[in-house]
Design a protein around this motif. Sequence first.
Motif, PDB file in Angstrom:
ATOM      1  N   LEU A  45       0.834  -1.189   0.000  1.00  0.00           N
ATOM      2  CA  LEU A  45       0.000   0.000   0.000  1.00  0.00           C
ATOM      3  C   LEU A  45       0.869   1.239   0.000  1.00  0.00           C
ATOM      4  N   SER A  46       0.406   2.228  -0.730  1.00  0.00           N
ATOM      5  CA  SER A  46       1.118   3.504  -0.815  1.00  0.00           C
ATOM      6  C   SER A  46       0.363   4.532   0.001  1.00  0.00           C
ATOM      7  N   VAL A  47       1.110   5.275   0.794  1.00  0.00           N
ATOM      8  CA  VAL A  47       0.535   6.280   1.679  1.00  0.00           C
ATOM      9  C   VAL A  47       1.308   7.571   1.470  1.00  0.00           C
ATOM     10  N   GLN A  48       0.583   8.674   1.482  1.00  0.00           N
ATOM     11  CA  GLN A  48       1.240   9.971   1.368  1.00  0.00           C
ATOM     12  C   GLN A  48       1.724  10.386   2.754  1.00  0.00           C
ATOM     13  N   ASN A  49       3.017  10.703   2.859  1.00  0.00           N
ATOM     14  CA  ASN A  49       3.542  11.123   4.162  1.00  0.00           C
ATOM     15  C   ASN A  49       3.270  12.606   4.402  1.00  0.00           C
ATOM     16  N   GLU A  50       3.746  13.119   5.526  1.00  0.00           N
ATOM     17  CA  GLU A  50       3.468  14.510   5.900  1.00  0.00           C
ATOM     18  C   GLU A  50       4.102  15.525   4.945  1.00  0.00           C
ATOM     19  N   TYR A  51       5.075  15.077   4.134  1.00  0.00           N
ATOM     20  CA  TYR A  51       5.730  15.968   3.175  1.00  0.00           C
ATOM     21  C   TYR A  51       5.074  15.897   1.794  1.00  0.00           C
ATOM     22  N   GLY A  52       4.041  15.059   1.662  1.00  0.00           N
ATOM     23  CA  GLY A  52       3.313  14.943   0.404  1.00  0.00           C
ATOM     24  C   GLY A  52       3.879  13.942  -0.581  1.00  0.00           C
ATOM     25  N   THR A  53       4.908  13.189  -0.181  1.00  0.00           N
ATOM     26  CA  THR A  53       5.471  12.178  -1.079  1.00  0.00           C
ATOM     27  C   THR A  53       4.884  10.811  -0.758  1.00  0.00           C
ATOM     28  N   GLU A  54       4.822   9.964  -1.771  1.00  0.00           N
ATOM     29  CA  GLU A  54       4.279   8.613  -1.612  1.00  0.00           C
ATOM     30  C   GLU A  54       5.324   7.699  -0.976  1.00  0.00           C
ATOM     31  N   VAL A  55       4.890   6.913   0.002  1.00  0.00           N
ATOM     32  CA  VAL A  55       5.737   5.912   0.635  1.00  0.00           C
ATOM     33  C   VAL A  55       5.020   4.579   0.498  1.00  0.00           C
ATOM     34  N   GLU A  56       5.736   3.572  -0.006  1.00  0.00           N
ATOM     35  CA  GLU A  56       5.116   2.259  -0.175  1.00  0.00           C
ATOM     36  C   GLU A  56       5.515   1.337   0.974  1.00  0.00           C
ATOM     37  N   TYR A  57       4.526   0.624   1.510  1.00  0.00           N
ATOM     38  CA  TYR A  57       4.729  -0.333   2.591  1.00  0.00           C
ATOM     39  C   TYR A  57       4.319  -1.713   2.113  1.00  0.00           C
ATOM     40  N   ARG A  58       4.933  -2.728   2.695  1.00  0.00           N
ATOM     41  CA  ARG A  58       4.583  -4.116   2.408  1.00  0.00           C
ATOM     42  C   ARG A  58       4.006  -4.743   3.667  1.00  0.00           C
TER      43      ARG A  58
END
Length: 164
Positions: A45-58
């Motif tokens: 799943l991809s989540v937008q962090n507090e800086y507005g960039t996408e972070v992908e988690y497994r």
Amino acid sequence: MEGGNKVIVTPHRHAGVFMIAKGRDCTILTKNLVPGKAVYNEERLSVQNEYGTEVEYRVWDPFRSDLAAAVIGGADNIWIKPGAKVLYLGAASGTTVSHVSDIAGPEGCVYAVEISEKSGRELVNMAKTRPYVTPIFEDARNPAKYKMLVSMVDVICADLAQPD
């Protein structure tokens, strides 16, 4: 974790591990070192962090990984953290090793020892996209045969079926 729902990912008390808590259920995650690529068809799943960039988690499945089960079960310390050098004995196809490499990150490394050729092929394929994983094909019971390939480590994980 269905599409369209707002997901809040929070850090777990073990550094490098994250979680999504929904009522009494808890899903643990690791930050994907290789975004866009799954290792064993795990959910990502991809989540937008507090800086507005996408972070992908497994998603780290506790039914496929004893270490994930230990984290879910409340283990006091797993000793694996960002920057750790890990010797993983009994790496199999690399399911748990891939999550350990996510936790250790680019500053760490994982030496993955496996004796089985069949599992070892899958381990090598996983390691091709994860440069911080070094697959070693040897019997974990004979460290003298692979000690020249491994530098000093911080953690040894033994995921072996052999009693010796």
